[in-house]
Design an enzyme around this catalytic site. Sequence first.
Site, PDB file in Angstrom:
ATOM      1  N   SER A  34      92.468  35.075 -63.512  1.00 66.25           N
ATOM      2  CA  SER A  34      91.478  34.267 -62.803  1.00 66.25           C
ATOM      3  C   SER A  34      92.063  32.929 -62.375  1.00 66.25           C
ATOM      4  O   SER A  34      92.960  32.389 -63.031  1.00 66.25           O
ATOM      5  CB  SER A  34      90.305  34.024 -63.761  1.00 66.25           C
ATOM      6  OG  SER A  34      89.477  33.014 -63.259  1.00 66.25           O
ATOM      7  N   TYR A  67      87.167  30.375 -71.231  1.00 65.38           N
ATOM      8  CA  TYR A  67      87.348  31.588 -70.429  1.00 65.38           C
ATOM      9  C   TYR A  67      88.722  31.567 -69.749  1.00 65.38           C
ATOM     10  O   TYR A  67      89.512  32.507 -69.868  1.00 65.38           O
ATOM     11  CB  TYR A  67      86.220  31.681 -69.388  1.00 65.38           C
ATOM     12  CG  TYR A  67      86.482  32.685 -68.298  1.00 65.38           C
ATOM     13  CD1 TYR A  67      86.469  34.044 -68.565  1.00 65.38           C
ATOM     14  CD2 TYR A  67      86.758  32.263 -66.979  1.00 65.38           C
ATOM     15  CE1 TYR A  67      86.723  34.975 -67.558  1.00 65.38           C
ATOM     16  CE2 TYR A  67      87.011  33.178 -65.978  1.00 65.38           C
ATOM     17  CZ  TYR A  67      86.988  34.530 -66.270  1.00 65.38           C
ATOM     18  OH  TYR A  67      87.258  35.446 -65.277  1.00 65.38           O
ATOM     19  N   LYS A 109      92.292  33.874 -70.418  1.00 63.92           N
ATOM     20  CA  LYS A 109      93.040  34.616 -69.393  1.00 63.92           C
ATOM     21  C   LYS A 109      94.504  34.183 -69.400  1.00 63.92           C
ATOM     22  O   LYS A 109      95.411  35.002 -69.253  1.00 63.92           O
ATOM     23  CB  LYS A 109      92.419  34.378 -68.009  1.00 63.92           C
ATOM     24  CG  LYS A 109      91.032  34.970 -67.855  1.00 63.92           C
ATOM     25  CD  LYS A 109      91.092  36.478 -67.711  1.00 63.92           C
ATOM     26  CE  LYS A 109      89.730  37.118 -67.642  1.00 63.92           C
ATOM     27  NZ  LYS A 109      89.780  38.580 -67.547  1.00 63.92           N
TER      28      LYS A 109
HETATM   29  N1  LIG Z   1      83.728  37.863 -60.682  1.00 64.79           N
HETATM   30  C1  LIG Z   1      84.673  36.986 -60.361  1.00 64.79           C
HETATM   31  O1  LIG Z   1      84.522  36.180 -59.445  1.00 64.79           O
HETATM   32  C2  LIG Z   1      85.971  36.976 -61.132  1.00 64.79           C
HETATM   33  C3  LIG Z   1      86.916  35.983 -60.832  1.00 64.79           C
HETATM   34  C4  LIG Z   1      88.114  35.988 -61.525  1.00 64.79           C
HETATM   35  C5  LIG Z   1      88.375  36.963 -62.464  1.00 64.79           C
HETATM   36  N2  LIG Z   1      87.445  37.903 -62.762  1.00 64.79           N
HETATM   37  C6  LIG Z   1      87.752  38.921 -63.774  1.00 64.79           C
HETATM   38  O2  LIG Z   1      87.532  40.206 -63.215  1.00 64.79           O
HETATM   39  C7  LIG Z   1      87.138  41.116 -64.238  1.00 64.79           C
HETATM   40  C8  LIG Z   1      85.888  41.855 -63.809  1.00 64.79           C
HETATM   41  O3  LIG Z   1      84.863  40.897 -63.580  1.00 64.79           O
HETATM   42  P1  LIG Z   1      83.440  41.318 -62.990  1.00 64.79           P
HETATM   43  O4  LIG Z   1      82.968  40.199 -62.156  1.00 64.79           O
HETATM   44  O5  LIG Z   1      83.502  42.674 -62.408  1.00 64.79           O
HETATM   45  O6  LIG Z   1      82.582  41.319 -64.321  1.00 64.79           O
HETATM   46  P2  LIG Z   1      81.588  42.428 -64.905  1.00 64.79           P
HETATM   47  O7  LIG Z   1      80.899  41.791 -66.069  1.00 64.79           O
HETATM   48  O8  LIG Z   1      80.747  42.987 -63.818  1.00 64.79           O
HETATM   49  O9  LIG Z   1      82.593  43.542 -65.395  1.00 64.79           O
HETATM   50  C9  LIG Z   1      83.126  43.587 -66.686  1.00 64.79           C
HETATM   51  C10 LIG Z   1      82.972  45.015 -67.181  1.00 64.79           C
HETATM   52  O10 LIG Z   1      83.625  45.124 -68.444  1.00 64.79           O
HETATM   53  C11 LIG Z   1      82.747  45.762 -69.372  1.00 64.79           C
HETATM   54  N3  LIG Z   1      83.137  45.233 -70.686  1.00 64.79           N
HETATM   55  C12 LIG Z   1      83.094  43.943 -71.121  1.00 64.79           C
HETATM   56  N4  LIG Z   1      83.559  43.856 -72.375  1.00 64.79           N
HETATM   57  C13 LIG Z   1      83.922  45.098 -72.756  1.00 64.79           C
HETATM   58  C14 LIG Z   1      84.462  45.653 -73.936  1.00 64.79           C
HETATM   59  N5  LIG Z   1      84.708  44.890 -75.014  1.00 64.79           N
HETATM   60  N6  LIG Z   1      84.712  46.969 -73.993  1.00 64.79           N
HETATM   61  C15 LIG Z   1      84.447  47.776 -72.919  1.00 64.79           C
HETATM   62  N7  LIG Z   1      83.924  47.309 -71.767  1.00 64.79           N
HETATM   63  C16 LIG Z   1      83.670  45.986 -71.686  1.00 64.79           C
HETATM   64  C17 LIG Z   1      81.346  45.414 -68.912  1.00 64.79           C
HETATM   65  O11 LIG Z   1      80.362  46.346 -69.327  1.00 64.79           O
HETATM   66  C18 LIG Z   1      81.534  45.413 -67.396  1.00 64.79           C
HETATM   67  O12 LIG Z   1      81.312  46.704 -66.845  1.00 64.79           O
HETATM   68  C19 LIG Z   1      86.976  40.282 -65.496  1.00 64.79           C
HETATM   69  O13 LIG Z   1      88.152  40.410 -66.272  1.00 64.79           O
HETATM   70  C20 LIG Z   1      86.841  38.866 -64.982  1.00 64.79           C
HETATM   71  O14 LIG Z   1      87.293  37.925 -65.910  1.00 64.79           O
HETATM   72  C21 LIG Z   1      86.245  37.921 -62.116  1.00 64.79           C
END
Ligand SMILES: NC(=O)c1ccc[n+]([C@@H]2O[C@H](COP(=O)([O-])OP(=O)(O)OC[C@H]3O[C@@H](n4cnc5c(N)ncnc54)[C@H](O)[C@@H]3O)[C@@H](O)[C@H]2O)c1
Length: 379
Positions: free
Chosen positions: A174, A198, A202
């Site tokens: 991130s 957070y 990462k």
């Molecule tokens: N959304 C953004 O703008 C953004 C920006 C930078 C990085 N990210 C990273 O991208 C990734 C996905 O983010 P997102 O926005 O799709 O979030 P999200 O919450 O929609 O997706 C995360 C998924 O992981 C699953 N999950 C969480 N903990 C778990 C565990 N312990 N065991 C099994 N499953 C688990 C959740 O059920 C969910 O389906 C994350 O790693 C997040 O840090 C997101």
Amino acid sequence: MPNTTPAISPQTLSDLKKAFEASPKGFVITDWGAPRFAVVDFATFEKLRTQKKTVAPIRTILVTGGAGYIGSHAVKVLRQSGYEVVVYDNLSTGRREAVGDAKLIVGDLSDRELLAKVFAEEKIDAVMHFAASIEAEESVFKPVEYFQNNVINGLYLLDAMVAAGVARLVFSSSAAVYGDPAKFPIAEDSTCEPANPYGESKLVFEKILKWYSKAYGLHSISLRYFNAAGADAASGLGYRREKMSHLIPRVLDVAAGNEKEIEVYGQDYATPDGTCIRDYIHVLDLAEAHVAALEKLAASNGAYVYNVGTGRGYSVLEVVDAIMEVTGHMIPIKVSERRAGDPAKLVADSTKIQREFGWRPRHDLQSIIETSWQWHRKV
Ligand SMILES: NC(=O)c1ccc[n+]([C@@H]2O[C@H](COP(=O)([O-])OP(=O)(O)OC[C@H]3O[C@@H](n4cnc5c(N)ncnc54)[C@H](O)[C@@H]3O)[C@@H](O)[C@H]2O)c1
């Protein structure tokens, strides 16, 4: 080397010279009879050096967090690109429907036995690791949850991979690793000083990946996403949460009449209109960057880091204006206190990924808002 190659124990340079005279194509140097290394002529050395490495093809991808917002779009794009997919998700924020008819294993990353079973039973060639706790503000108040899920549970995944001999991983990192940088746009070599647990979780995991590459040959690409936004409404994919933290869906909720105003967290930042500036990247562009990363990773060893953004930043007020334009609805705003751990400006320098992967973002802010609006009216 052919089996007929003589084995010798040379002590000096003149021994080596004599050995070459006796065996011009090369020879094996032994240590008390045990072969230690081979000496070959320069032409053979060059031939070996430039020989194309044979790379095992990557076919089946384990997608942790594949039922989540970004992961589900990646699952769709992976399958379109011909990969087999196995999703591993505890459905804490993910949706079962978002996986479509891909294989879904409902499980938690902390379940080491289940992880080992999955790697033993499925023929996994590589992993895309999306599963995480993702709310930057919440992490300030609950750091333990973020380090537990994003670092410790992540380690369980890595160890299961090492035990199963799976050596390729694309990691969802991130822009939060940078903290509140002073120089823009932000390149990968900028100082990393996360402003919240957070982002720290990462960054720690990226560092772990560097050492796993050296120690265990587990090679990785960490993609530092900026703000993921947009949707693929036609495929039933988009962002939806009980309590939404992303700006665009929250503003669309006001446009849809579900909320009466949008709360703007702080208008006293050092930006032209005082509100935070972010680089919004369409979730399908992100998904395509993952496939490009996988292809790159198939032929490279090491632990690499790439930004994924557009290089163009928009303030909160600019986003609100663009949403009024697309939806045709008035959006009342209410300015409130800053949120904890929110940097003023995050805009990517993504020239590295563009240069090395040939990847380009295909969607602009208008397309991000239009696709989000289509999704928003569907759910
Ligand atoms: N959304 C953004 O703008 C953004 C920006 C930078 C990085 N990210 C990273 O991208 C990734 C996905 O983010 P997102 O926005 O799709 O979030 P999200 O919450 O929609 O997706 C995360 C998924 O992981 C699953 N999950 C969480 N903990 C778990 C565990 N312990 N065991 C099994 N499953 C688990 C959740 O059920 C969910 O389906 C994350 O790693 C997040 O840090 C997101």
